[in-house]
Design an enzyme around this catalytic site. Sequence first.
Site, PDB file in Angstrom:
ATOM      1  N   ASP A 112       0.235  -0.914  -0.189  1.00  0.00           N
ATOM      2  CA  ASP A 112      -0.507   0.382  -0.032  1.00  0.00           C
ATOM      3  C   ASP A 112       0.747   1.423  -0.021  1.00  0.00           C
ATOM      4  O   ASP A 112       0.450   1.984   0.379  1.00  0.00           O
ATOM      5  CB  ASP A 112      -0.879   0.332   1.689  1.00  0.00           C
ATOM      6  CG  ASP A 112      -1.851  -1.211   0.846  1.00  0.00           C
ATOM      7  OD1 ASP A 112      -2.436  -1.641   0.231  1.00  0.00           O
ATOM      8  OD2 ASP A 112      -2.961  -0.975   1.766  1.00  0.00           O
ATOM      9  N   ASP A 139      -4.302  -0.462  -1.593  1.00  0.00           N
ATOM     10  CA  ASP A 139      -5.542  -0.414  -1.023  1.00  0.00           C
ATOM     11  C   ASP A 139      -6.577   0.158  -2.686  1.00  0.00           C
ATOM     12  O   ASP A 139      -5.366   1.126  -2.711  1.00  0.00           O
ATOM     13  CB  ASP A 139      -5.920   0.565  -0.055  1.00  0.00           C
ATOM     14  CG  ASP A 139      -6.633   0.297   1.160  1.00  0.00           C
ATOM     15  OD1 ASP A 139      -6.841  -1.016   1.820  1.00  0.00           O
ATOM     16  OD2 ASP A 139      -7.002   1.106   1.701  1.00  0.00           O
ATOM     17  N   HIS A 185     -10.658   0.702  -2.759  1.00  0.00           N
ATOM     18  CA  HIS A 185     -11.540   1.170  -2.186  1.00  0.00           C
ATOM     19  C   HIS A 185     -12.177   1.431  -3.734  1.00  0.00           C
ATOM     20  O   HIS A 185     -12.717   2.755  -3.774  1.00  0.00           O
ATOM     21  CB  HIS A 185     -11.745   2.166  -1.498  1.00  0.00           C
ATOM     22  CG  HIS A 185     -11.287   1.333   0.645  1.00  0.00           C
ATOM     23  ND1 HIS A 185     -11.049   0.243   0.522  1.00  0.00           N
ATOM     24  CD2 HIS A 185      -9.893   2.150   0.790  1.00  0.00           C
ATOM     25  CE1 HIS A 185     -10.041  -0.017   1.470  1.00  0.00           C
ATOM     26  NE2 HIS A 185      -9.791   1.123   1.556  1.00  0.00           N
ATOM     27  N   SER A 239     -15.307   1.319   5.795  1.00  0.00           N
ATOM     28  CA  SER A 239     -14.129   1.705   6.167  1.00  0.00           C
ATOM     29  C   SER A 239     -14.302   3.336   6.462  1.00  0.00           C
ATOM     30  O   SER A 239     -12.710   3.749   6.716  1.00  0.00           O
ATOM     31  CB  SER A 239     -13.264   1.601   5.841  1.00  0.00           C
ATOM     32  OG  SER A 239     -12.425   2.183   4.659  1.00  0.00           O
ATOM     33  N   HIS A 251     -10.368   7.158   1.593  1.00  0.00           N
ATOM     34  CA  HIS A 251      -8.934   7.390   1.234  1.00  0.00           C
ATOM     35  C   HIS A 251      -8.624   6.684  -0.186  1.00  0.00           C
ATOM     36  O   HIS A 251     -10.058   5.660  -0.293  1.00  0.00           O
ATOM     37  CB  HIS A 251      -7.878   6.885   1.882  1.00  0.00           C
ATOM     38  CG  HIS A 251      -7.997   5.861   2.643  1.00  0.00           C
ATOM     39  ND1 HIS A 251      -9.130   5.429   3.955  1.00  0.00           N
ATOM     40  CD2 HIS A 251      -8.072   4.594   2.781  1.00  0.00           C
ATOM     41  CE1 HIS A 251      -9.280   4.694   4.115  1.00  0.00           C
ATOM     42  NE2 HIS A 251      -8.133   3.714   2.941  1.00  0.00           N
ATOM     43  N   LYS A 262      -6.524  -5.197  -3.145  1.00  0.00           N
ATOM     44  CA  LYS A 262      -7.431  -5.267  -1.941  1.00  0.00           C
ATOM     45  C   LYS A 262      -8.976  -4.231  -1.630  1.00  0.00           C
ATOM     46  O   LYS A 262      -8.205  -2.800  -2.197  1.00  0.00           O
ATOM     47  CB  LYS A 262      -7.090  -5.861  -0.942  1.00  0.00           C
ATOM     48  CG  LYS A 262      -5.735  -4.935  -0.335  1.00  0.00           C
ATOM     49  CD  LYS A 262      -5.334  -5.464   0.473  1.00  0.00           C
ATOM     50  CE  LYS A 262      -4.078  -4.236   1.455  1.00  0.00           C
ATOM     51  NZ  LYS A 262      -4.696  -2.832   2.309  1.00  0.00           N
ATOM     52  N   GLU A 305     -13.452  -4.461   4.786  1.00  0.00           N
ATOM     53  CA  GLU A 305     -12.252  -4.271   5.096  1.00  0.00           C
ATOM     54  C   GLU A 305     -10.915  -5.211   4.935  1.00  0.00           C
ATOM     55  O   GLU A 305     -11.832  -6.695   5.203  1.00  0.00           O
ATOM     56  CB  GLU A 305     -12.639  -3.703   6.485  1.00  0.00           C
ATOM     57  CG  GLU A 305     -10.959  -2.954   6.753  1.00  0.00           C
ATOM     58  CD  GLU A 305     -10.324  -1.943   5.930  1.00  0.00           C
ATOM     59  OE1 GLU A 305     -10.504  -2.057   5.036  1.00  0.00           O
ATOM     60  OE2 GLU A 305     -10.070  -1.118   6.287  1.00  0.00           O
ATOM     61  N   ALA A 357       0.593   1.021   6.385  1.00  0.00           N
ATOM     62  CA  ALA A 357       0.875   1.421   7.585  1.00  0.00           C
ATOM     63  C   ALA A 357       1.424  -0.020   8.076  1.00  0.00           C
ATOM     64  O   ALA A 357       0.789  -1.074   8.240  1.00  0.00           O
ATOM     65  CB  ALA A 357      -0.048   2.008   7.759  1.00  0.00           C
ATOM     66  N   CYS A 368      -2.078  -2.305   7.503  1.00  0.00           N
ATOM     67  CA  CYS A 368      -1.971  -3.482   6.506  1.00  0.00           C
ATOM     68  C   CYS A 368      -1.153  -3.728   6.488  1.00  0.00           C
ATOM     69  O   CYS A 368      -0.649  -6.058   6.181  1.00  0.00           O
ATOM     70  CB  CYS A 368      -1.883  -2.890   4.999  1.00  0.00           C
ATOM     71  SG  CYS A 368      -4.146  -2.219   4.791  1.00  0.00           S
TER      72      CYS A 368
HETATM   73  C1  VGL Z   1      -4.522   1.304   5.224  1.00  0.00           C
HETATM   74  C2  VGL Z   1      -6.243   1.452   7.077  1.00  0.00           C
HETATM   75  C3  VGL Z   1      -6.929   1.941   6.291  1.00  0.00           C
HETATM   76  C4  VGL Z   1      -3.603   0.881   5.485  1.00  0.00           C
HETATM   77  C5  VGL Z   1      -5.787   0.910   4.736  1.00  0.00           C
HETATM   78  O1  VGL Z   1      -2.778   0.509   4.403  1.00  0.00           O
HETATM   79  O2  VGL Z   1      -2.491   0.159   6.374  1.00  0.00           O
HETATM   80  N1  VGL Z   1      -4.430   1.243   6.703  1.00  0.00           N
HETATM   81  N2  VGL Z   1      -6.991   1.607   5.362  1.00  0.00           N
HETATM   82 ZN    ZN Z   2      -8.039   1.656   3.848  1.00  0.00          ZN
END
Ligand code: VGL
Ligand code: ZN
Length: 202
Positions: free
Chosen positions: A11, A53, A55, A61, A72, A97, A104, A132, A136
């Site tokens: 991500d 990510d 979405h 989420s 995001h 994903k 989620e 992060a 993830c």
């Molecule tokens: C993530 C929060 C929401 C990540 C993704 O990639 O860590 N964190 N969606």
């Molecule tokens: Zn996300």
Amino acid sequence: MTAKPALIVVDLQRDFCPGGALPVREGDRVIEPINALVDLFHEKGLPVLYTRDWHPKDHVSFKPNGGMWPPHAIRGTPGARFPPTLHVPHGAAIIDKATSRDAEAYSGFQGTDLAERLRRSGVEELYIVGLATDYCVKNTVTDGIAAGFRLKVVADCVKGVNLKRTDSATAFRSMKGKGAGRTTSQQLLKQLSGRVAVWSSS
Ligand code: VGL
Ligand code: ZN
């Protein structure tokens, strides 16, 4: 060490970097050391895979839908793209994903063919980088170990959201407890650049 390794970039998208919709502090600082790893893996003919990510615009989420995050990584928007400075070799695998509205999915393995792809190319060992640490990265690591891969987190190539200041440290402890190793990009570069390719290139 003869197990065939792969690099998993989790991500690393504009929205998770400073200026993005869900910025990770200093998230952009990991790009340079990750690029060095991407280049070396690619040069050695080793797999580099990127998770995204990805979405829908009304994802569960997101805060307006009762979730915990600002909107995001909405698929197809600039914020969902890779930062322009990230190296992405031509033909690299990209795994989207968290694509369905109602679920989620922090882990790159959840609802994707990531494990099959890795097994199909004979990969046994994973090096995890990206964003992060506390979401993830942690969930991808947990699922990767459960799927039977040996795995190390590259400590200088991950950063956390840290809603709580200690979340990244807690995530590292949890990953270690599940059997994840830890290395640095310098260590990995040194280890890999001296290694003669003995793994199959299938
Ligand atoms: C993530 C929060 C929401 C990540 C993704 O990639 O860590 N964190 N969606
Ligand atoms: Zn996300």
